[in-house]
Design a protein around this motif. Structure first.
Motif, PDB file in Angstrom:
ATOM      1  N   VAL A 263      -5.771 -10.391   6.815  1.00  0.00           N
ATOM      2  CA  VAL A 263      -5.852  -9.466   5.682  1.00  0.00           C
ATOM      3  C   VAL A 263      -5.438 -10.172   4.398  1.00  0.00           C
ATOM      4  O   VAL A 263      -6.111 -10.082   3.364  1.00  0.00           O
ATOM      5  N   ALA A 264      -4.332 -10.914   4.453  1.00  0.00           N
ATOM      6  CA  ALA A 264      -3.815 -11.589   3.261  1.00  0.00           C
ATOM      7  C   ALA A 264      -4.747 -12.690   2.771  1.00  0.00           C
ATOM      8  O   ALA A 264      -4.740 -13.032   1.584  1.00  0.00           O
ATOM      9  N   ALA A 265      -5.556 -13.262   3.665  1.00  0.00           N
ATOM     10  CA  ALA A 265      -6.460 -14.351   3.298  1.00  0.00           C
ATOM     11  C   ALA A 265      -7.810 -13.849   2.808  1.00  0.00           C
ATOM     12  O   ALA A 265      -8.628 -14.638   2.314  1.00  0.00           O
ATOM     13  N   ALA A 266      -8.063 -12.550   2.922  1.00  0.00           N
ATOM     14  CA  ALA A 266      -9.371 -11.994   2.584  1.00  0.00           C
ATOM     15  C   ALA A 266      -9.514 -11.782   1.079  1.00  0.00           C
ATOM     16  O   ALA A 266      -8.532 -11.704   0.333  1.00  0.00           O
ATOM     17  N   ASP A 267     -10.759 -11.662   0.643  1.00  0.00           N
ATOM     18  CA  ASP A 267     -11.047 -11.263  -0.738  1.00  0.00           C
ATOM     19  C   ASP A 267     -11.104  -9.750  -0.863  1.00  0.00           C
ATOM     20  O   ASP A 267     -10.888  -9.202  -1.943  1.00  0.00           O
ATOM     21  N   LEU A 268     -11.395  -9.087   0.260  1.00  0.00           N
ATOM     22  CA  LEU A 268     -11.552  -7.641   0.249  1.00  0.00           C
ATOM     23  C   LEU A 268     -11.279  -7.105   1.642  1.00  0.00           C
ATOM     24  O   LEU A 268     -11.674  -7.722   2.635  1.00  0.00           O
ATOM     25  N   LEU A 269     -10.587  -5.979   1.717  1.00  0.00           N
ATOM     26  CA  LEU A 269     -10.446  -5.246   2.978  1.00  0.00           C
ATOM     27  C   LEU A 269     -11.439  -4.102   2.960  1.00  0.00           C
ATOM     28  O   LEU A 269     -11.535  -3.367   1.964  1.00  0.00           O
ATOM     29  N   VAL A 270     -12.180  -3.939   4.057  1.00  0.00           N
ATOM     30  CA  VAL A 270     -13.202  -2.893   4.125  1.00  0.00           C
ATOM     31  C   VAL A 270     -12.939  -2.025   5.346  1.00  0.00           C
ATOM     32  O   VAL A 270     -12.781  -2.533   6.468  1.00  0.00           O
ATOM     33  N   LEU A 271     -12.903  -0.703   5.145  1.00  0.00           N
ATOM     34  CA  LEU A 271     -12.724   0.259   6.231  1.00  0.00           C
ATOM     35  C   LEU A 271     -13.813   1.318   6.147  1.00  0.00           C
ATOM     36  O   LEU A 271     -14.163   1.773   5.053  1.00  0.00           O
ATOM     37  N   SER A 272     -14.313   1.734   7.309  1.00  0.00           N
ATOM     38  CA  SER A 272     -15.418   2.696   7.353  1.00  0.00           C
ATOM     39  C   SER A 272     -15.073   3.926   8.185  1.00  0.00           C
ATOM     40  O   SER A 272     -15.954   4.594   8.716  1.00  0.00           O
ATOM     41  N   VAL A 281      -3.040  -1.323   7.691  1.00  0.00           N
ATOM     42  CA  VAL A 281      -3.802  -2.445   7.159  1.00  0.00           C
ATOM     43  C   VAL A 281      -4.047  -2.288   5.658  1.00  0.00           C
ATOM     44  O   VAL A 281      -4.123  -3.283   4.933  1.00  0.00           O
ATOM     45  N   VAL A 282      -4.138  -1.060   5.170  1.00  0.00           N
ATOM     46  CA  VAL A 282      -4.290  -0.840   3.729  1.00  0.00           C
ATOM     47  C   VAL A 282      -3.017  -1.268   3.002  1.00  0.00           C
ATOM     48  O   VAL A 282      -3.065  -1.915   1.947  1.00  0.00           O
ATOM     49  N   MET A 283      -1.870  -0.932   3.573  1.00  0.00           N
ATOM     50  CA  MET A 283      -0.607  -1.349   2.962  1.00  0.00           C
ATOM     51  C   MET A 283      -0.447  -2.864   3.006  1.00  0.00           C
ATOM     52  O   MET A 283       0.053  -3.477   2.061  1.00  0.00           O
ATOM     53  N   GLU A 284      -0.885  -3.477   4.104  1.00  0.00           N
ATOM     54  CA  GLU A 284      -0.815  -4.936   4.213  1.00  0.00           C
ATOM     55  C   GLU A 284      -1.697  -5.596   3.157  1.00  0.00           C
ATOM     56  O   GLU A 284      -1.329  -6.630   2.581  1.00  0.00           O
ATOM     57  N   ALA A 285      -2.855  -5.005   2.900  1.00  0.00           N
ATOM     58  CA  ALA A 285      -3.754  -5.560   1.892  1.00  0.00           C
ATOM     59  C   ALA A 285      -3.122  -5.475   0.505  1.00  0.00           C
ATOM     60  O   ALA A 285      -3.089  -6.463  -0.236  1.00  0.00           O
ATOM     61  N   LEU A 286      -2.629  -4.308   0.138  1.00  0.00           N
ATOM     62  CA  LEU A 286      -2.024  -4.149  -1.179  1.00  0.00           C
ATOM     63  C   LEU A 286      -0.811  -5.069  -1.348  1.00  0.00           C
ATOM     64  O   LEU A 286      -0.601  -5.638  -2.425  1.00  0.00           O
TER      65      LEU A 286
END
Length: 370
Positions: A263-272, A281-286
């Motif tokens: 998650v930390a290495a991504a450019d974007l987190l996407v959830l569907s 995972v949203v909190m980890e992304a932020l």
């Protein structure tokens, strides 16, 4: 309150949202020297991976894993284990074990204080029995305002809301090593990396994600989607990627140890997802400064503001999800969303949550004794 015995019960101890929230909170509690006076025990009914169990035990938390117990006996073993521990506080994180434990312990001679933590607004069949017995709890904790407003807490007498958070410092550390993590997953620096860390279950709606990914790739051939997680639909999603010939742009990784680094290495987190509670995972992304594109479900809107730190779309529309991803990939938009995500990190810091729960536990024990 020294010598406080706390038992936390969770149905599964796999790498999922509710389980990770629990583990991160207990690890944070064990890192605070003042909390060594609190004796934690975690009981899980099933665990398909030993990752979280090992992390807890390494930190000095006792874990009782009932995975080997026959299904017909598992709840009897659960009740026996709780009685043997004789906790001052019992916090149950799943409806099914809560239904079994509340009536038996609420009227016991030396009963524990009963707490339930509600992680999702969804309404499975067990929720009807959960509603009938929820009034036996001394406190109910909702993990987001959305959950606190939902029917999942109907029948509760005392509802409190606490957004748990994650270890922000750990996510900063992983974000600083993003290039190393990307090389591990064979993603070069010129590729736009969209991560989806979600167990392969119907509510996560990976099929819609694949439809959206195909549309995004037509516009932006420099994109790659990495899908990490476990679950009953893993093989089905893997097969669908192959049948749709999406392999150049979508890779199913399966279970990834310590997936927060992805998650930390991504450019974007996407959830569907069709529905959520408050996704870890949203909190980890932020926490890592990674913007989020997600369906507008559950507690996600409590964290994501469209145009500021991510983009929200209506659930069930792969076209809307694809448009949002493409929009978020635009250089200027992406810079603005990343800045907004970084500015949101303070809202998802776990640091104060462990202390909040222990203050709650002390308060509820005093009220039961009074």
């Amino acid at each position: 309150m020294r010598g406080l015995r706390v038992c936390e019960v969770v149905k599964t101890l796999n790498v999922g949202g509710a389980e990770v929230l629990l583990v991160e909170r207990l690890l944070m509690a064990r890192n605070r020297s003042a909390n060594r006076a609190v004796d934690y025990t975690v009981i899980c009914l099933r665990a398909s991976t030993g990752e979280l169990i090992e992390r807890l035990r390494s930190a000095g938390v006792t874990v009782i894993d009932l995975s080997a117990c026959p299904r017909t006996l598992v709840y009897a073993r659960l009740v026996a284990a709780v009685r043997r521990i004789a906790p001052h506080v019992l916090n149950v994180h799943s409806p099914a074990p809560a239904i079994a434990l509340r009536p038996l312990l609420r009227f016991a001679r030396h009963r524990p204080a009963l707490v339930s933590t509600v992680h999702s607004e969804r309404w499975p069949k067990t929720m009807y029995l959960d509603r009938l017995t929820r009034g036996l709890d001394d406190r109910t904790v909702a993990v987001s305002p959305q959950v606190a407003r939902s029917r999942a807490v109907i029948g509760a007498r005392h509802v409190l809301t606490r957004m748990h958070g994650v270890d922000v410092r750990e996510q900063w550390r992983w974000a600083a090593q993003a290039s190393v993590v990307r090389r591990e997953f064979d993603v070069d620096e010129n590729t736009f990396l969209c991560a989806c860390v979600a167990n392969f279950r119907p509510q996560k709606n990976h099929r819609m994600l694949l439809q959206a990914a195909r549309e995004v790739a037509r516009t932006r051939p420099d994109v790659v989607f990495l899908l990490a997680g476990d679950g009953p639909l893993l093989d089905e999603v893997t097969r669908e990627v192959r049948e749709r010939r999406l392999g150049d742009h979508v890779r199913v990784l399966g279970p990834v140890p310590d997936a927060r680094r992805l998650v930390a290495a991504a450019d974007l987190l996407v959830l569907s997802s069709h529905y959520e509670g408050l996704p870890v995972v949203v909190m980890e992304a932020l926490a890592a400064g990674v913007p989020v594109v997600s369906t507008r479900v559950g507690g996600v809107p409590d964290l994501i503001i469209s145009g500021r730190n991510g983009i929200l779309t209506e659930p069930g529309s792969p076209e809307a999800l694809a448009r949002a991803v493409v929009q978020a990939m635009e250089p200027q938009t992406h810079r603005e969303l990343r800045a907004g995500a970084l500015a949101s990190a303070d809202r998802v810091d776990m640091a104060g949550t462990a202390e909040w729960f222990e203050e709650l536990y002390e308060d509820v024990v005093r009220s039961v004794k009074a």
